[in-house]
Write a protein that holds these residues in place. Structure first.
Motif, PDB file in Angstrom:
ATOM      1  N   LEU A  15       3.371  -1.286   4.068  1.00 24.28           N
ATOM      2  CA  LEU A  15       2.743   0.027   3.978  1.00 24.28           C
ATOM      3  C   LEU A  15       3.870   1.035   3.802  1.00 24.28           C
ATOM      4  O   LEU A  15       4.783   1.093   4.622  1.00 24.28           O
ATOM      5  CB  LEU A  15       1.968   0.330   5.263  1.00 24.28           C
TER       6      LEU A  15
ATOM      7  N   ARG B  60      -7.577  -3.194   1.875  1.00 23.75           N
ATOM      8  CA  ARG B  60      -6.172  -3.298   1.470  1.00 23.75           C
ATOM      9  C   ARG B  60      -5.279  -3.727   2.626  1.00 23.75           C
ATOM     10  O   ARG B  60      -4.399  -4.581   2.466  1.00 23.75           O
ATOM     11  CB  ARG B  60      -5.703  -1.964   0.898  1.00 23.75           C
ATOM     12  N   SER B  61      -5.499  -3.155   3.792  1.00 25.74           N
ATOM     13  CA  SER B  61      -4.590  -3.419   4.927  1.00 25.74           C
ATOM     14  C   SER B  61      -4.642  -4.875   5.392  1.00 25.74           C
ATOM     15  O   SER B  61      -3.640  -5.407   5.863  1.00 25.74           O
ATOM     16  CB  SER B  61      -4.882  -2.477   6.089  1.00 25.74           C
TER      17      SER B  61
ATOM     18  N   ALA C  66      -2.290  -6.606   2.736  1.00 29.67           N
ATOM     19  CA  ALA C  66      -0.969  -6.037   2.452  1.00 29.67           C
ATOM     20  C   ALA C  66       0.092  -6.594   3.392  1.00 29.67           C
ATOM     21  O   ALA C  66      -0.190  -6.949   4.532  1.00 29.67           O
ATOM     22  CB  ALA C  66      -1.028  -4.518   2.577  1.00 29.67           C
TER      23      ALA C  66
ATOM     24  N   MET D 148       0.866  -1.185   0.000  1.00 35.60           N
ATOM     25  CA  MET D 148       0.000   0.000   0.000  1.00 35.60           C
ATOM     26  C   MET D 148       0.898   1.229   0.000  1.00 35.60           C
ATOM     27  O   MET D 148       1.838   1.311   0.800  1.00 35.60           O
ATOM     28  CB  MET D 148      -0.864   0.065   1.266  1.00 35.60           C
TER      29      MET D 148
ATOM     30  N   TYR E  53      -9.864   1.448   3.377  1.00 34.80           N
ATOM     31  CA  TYR E  53      -8.491   1.147   3.820  1.00 34.80           C
ATOM     32  C   TYR E  53      -8.360  -0.304   4.294  1.00 34.80           C
ATOM     33  O   TYR E  53      -7.393  -0.983   3.961  1.00 34.80           O
ATOM     34  CB  TYR E  53      -8.082   2.115   4.930  1.00 34.80           C
TER      35      TYR E  53
END
Length: 185
Positions: free
Chosen positions: A83, A76-77, A80, A5, A73
């Protein structure tokens, strides 16, 4: 570092350019969230459409997804492993937004949806200025949370153009101690 990300403190911080260059260096496909959120004529996608698209993107084996979009968010988090957060001064971000507007007069940037020519208005500038400080605090909390969620998560915190350029040039792993050296607490 396969699912990345790229977030930033503000428009104009360089998220899109950074993600594009990182994609070239790592040979990982990049996805710009603005190109999925906006439809031709600056029409917003529905929350459902936007969320579903991201849910498909994060299923890929390797990706770089660039953009903040707080409302999605977590999609994706959760997937992922890295970051990367860019935080430049407000004045730099504002300068770059104005410069971008001038450079792309009447054109659509490659990180935007077709039919969304570059624009700049008072509301957008006011948004950048009025949300900068609060977003800075929020993003730093997100970095802490991301690290706490898994020992395998990596955070890269880049606070100036020299660090950004150096990271892209070296593509070296940043030790956890660097987060504190950069003022990340």
């Amino acid at each position: 570092m396969e699912k990345i990300m790229v977030l930033g403190v503000s428009a104009g911080v360089g998220k899109s350019s950074f993600a594009r260059k990182l994609s070239e260096k790592k040979n990982i496909p990049v996805h710009h969230l603005d190109s999925y959120f906006w439809k031709a004529g600056w029409i917003e996608s529905s929350e459902k459409e936007f969320s579903e698209k991201q849910q498909q993107l994060v299923k890929e084996d390797r990706w770089i997804i660039e953009g903040n979009y707080t409302g999605t968010y977590e999609i994706r988090s959760k997937k992922a492993d890295t970051l990367i957060y860019l935080e430049l001064p407000l004045a730099v971000c504002l300068y770059r937004v104005v410069k971008r507007r001038i450079a792309n007069q009447g054109k659509t940037r490659p990180d935007m949806a077709l039919g969304c020519p570059e624009k700049l208005d008072k509301e957008f500038l006011t948004f950048i200025i009025s949300t900068y400080s609060a977003r800075k605090v929020k993003m730093r909390k997100r970095m802490v949370q991301f690290i706490e969620e898994s020992p395998h998560h990596k955070v890269v915190f880049l606070r100036n153009q020299k660090q950004i350029n150096g990271y892209l040039e070296k593509m070296a792993e940043m030790p956890a101690s660097l987060y504190k050296d950069n003022g990340f607490n």
